[in-house]
Design an enzyme around this catalytic site. Structure first.
Site, PDB file in Angstrom:
ATOM      1  N   LYS A  16       1.039  -1.404  -0.385  1.00 45.59           N
ATOM      2  CA  LYS A  16       0.242   0.088   0.170  1.00 45.59           C
ATOM      3  C   LYS A  16       0.933   0.486   0.295  1.00 45.59           C
ATOM      4  CE  LYS A  16      -3.419  -2.450   2.318  1.00 45.59           C
ATOM      5  NZ  LYS A  16      -4.676  -2.876   3.479  1.00 45.59           N
ATOM      6  N   GLN A  63      -5.433  -2.384  10.298  1.00 40.28           N
ATOM      7  CA  GLN A  63      -5.368  -3.411   9.237  1.00 40.28           C
ATOM      8  C   GLN A  63      -6.035  -4.959   9.921  1.00 40.28           C
ATOM      9  OE1 GLN A  63      -3.396  -3.631   6.356  1.00 40.28           O
ATOM     10  NE2 GLN A  63      -3.442  -5.720   6.372  1.00 40.28           N
ATOM     11  N   ASP A  88     -11.258   1.158   3.536  1.00 36.48           N
ATOM     12  CA  ASP A  88     -11.463  -0.428   3.050  1.00 36.48           C
ATOM     13  C   ASP A  88     -13.310  -0.588   2.633  1.00 36.48           C
ATOM     14  OD1 ASP A  88      -9.059  -1.168   2.327  1.00 36.48           O
ATOM     15  OD2 ASP A  88      -9.434  -1.993   5.299  1.00 36.48           O
TER      16      ASP A  88
END
Ligand code: NAP
Length: 276
Positions: free
Chosen positions: A47, A91, A114
């Site tokens: 990322k 995460q 997300d």
């Protein structure tokens, strides 16, 4: 024809890079990692790599596995209220004893990169404007790039997981496709998949989709990832299906690169919405 996720990813990122530079967009991604999960570290590096490539700043918060839930909640609260932060990723996975859903659901919907927090999933359910989960958005963008019609198409999705299959079925419904969501208890799977104009498999079962399950001239999208002895396999028996399908994704090289590109795409969209 091969649906080349890497090529489309590179084109999307090049456009975004130019846009960020031209419009002087000040975008920042905050990533929270709790604990020492090795796979998470690799995902985060990836990322960071793409953010760096297009000119998006990344702020990493590495917390030890002993961190208490309260501390994570406080950090999310701080980042939610920090005007300079465009998007937040908590995460997954988090260490045992920490409730991932409880913590991630505290991320403001407009900062939820997300697209998995309960508000954004609810907006998706209602068919309202939302932040789409990155794999879902990546699949849609790939189809759109190759001008494969979604509205009116007979779409069969194999796999009803919360990350891919389930939200994807909602997104396709919202785009006026006729959707069938199949799973491990589905009877006569081949009879169902053979009717698909667009067949998407997201199970993680190596080569589940064989040539007798595919309609001639259809589109086949392979999302699944299975690692055997360091090699990656998809859900689709690509070699034996590539001449039956009109369009097909390779795996790797199809949906995976699109997923990463959509993290960047979501961040740009969020920054634009923030600026009205
Ligand atoms: P998941 O939550 O484990 O869901 C898997 C689904 O597959 C379940 O609905 C399961 O059915 C179904 N399934 C399992 N065996 C089956 C069979 N023999 N026939 C039909 N359906 C079967 O997985 P997920 O998180 O959605 O991810 C799915 C796959 O996509 C994984 O391999 C993951 O690694 C991959 N993935 C790839 C990307 C990417 O960017 N390329 C991104 C995310 C995920 P039941 O519900 O009945 O158990």
């Amino acid at each position: 024809m091969i649906l080349d996720g890497k090529k489309v990813r590179d084109e999307i990122l090049a456009k975004i890079k130019a846009k960020i530079a031209k419009e002087k967009l000040d975008i920042k991604l905050a990533i929270i990692l709790v604990g020492d999960d090795e796979a998470s570290k690799i995902y985060i590096k990836n990322k960071e790599k793409y953010c760096d490539m297009v000119g998006i700043a990344v702020e990493k918060y590495k917390l030890s596995s002993e961190t208490e839930e309260k501390e994570i909640i406080n950090l999310i609260d701080k980042l939610n209220n920090d005007e300079s932060v465009t998007g937040i990723i908590l995460q997954s996975p988090v260490p045992e004893g920490i409730d991932f859903n409880k913590c991630s659901n505290l991320i403001k919907p407009e900062k939820d990169v997300d697209g998995f927090t309960k508000n954004n999933i609810y907006y998706l359910y209602l068919g309202k404007k939302t932040v789409l989960p990155c794999t879902v958005k990546g699949i849609i963008k790939l189809l759109e790039y190759y001008k494969i019609p979604i509205s009116g198409a007979n779409v069969v999705i194999v796999g009803r997981g919360n990350i891919v299959g389930h939200p994807l079925s909602l997104a396709f419904e919202n785009m006026d496709a006729t959707v069938t969501l199949a799973h491990s208890k589905t009877q006569n799977l081949a009879e169902i998949t053979k009717n698909a104009d667009i067949l998407i498999s997201a199970t993680g079962v190596k080569h589940l989709i064989t040539k007798d399950m595919v309609k001639y001239g259809s589109t086949v999208i392979d999302v699944g990832v299975t690692r055997v002895d360091g090699k990656i396999y998809g859900d689709v028996d690509f070699e034996n299906i590539k001449d039956i399908a009109r369009y097909i994704t390779p795996n790797p090289g199809g949906v995976g690169p699109m997923t990463v590109a959509m993290i960047i795409d979501n961040l740009v969209e969020m920054e634009e919405r923030k600026n009205g």
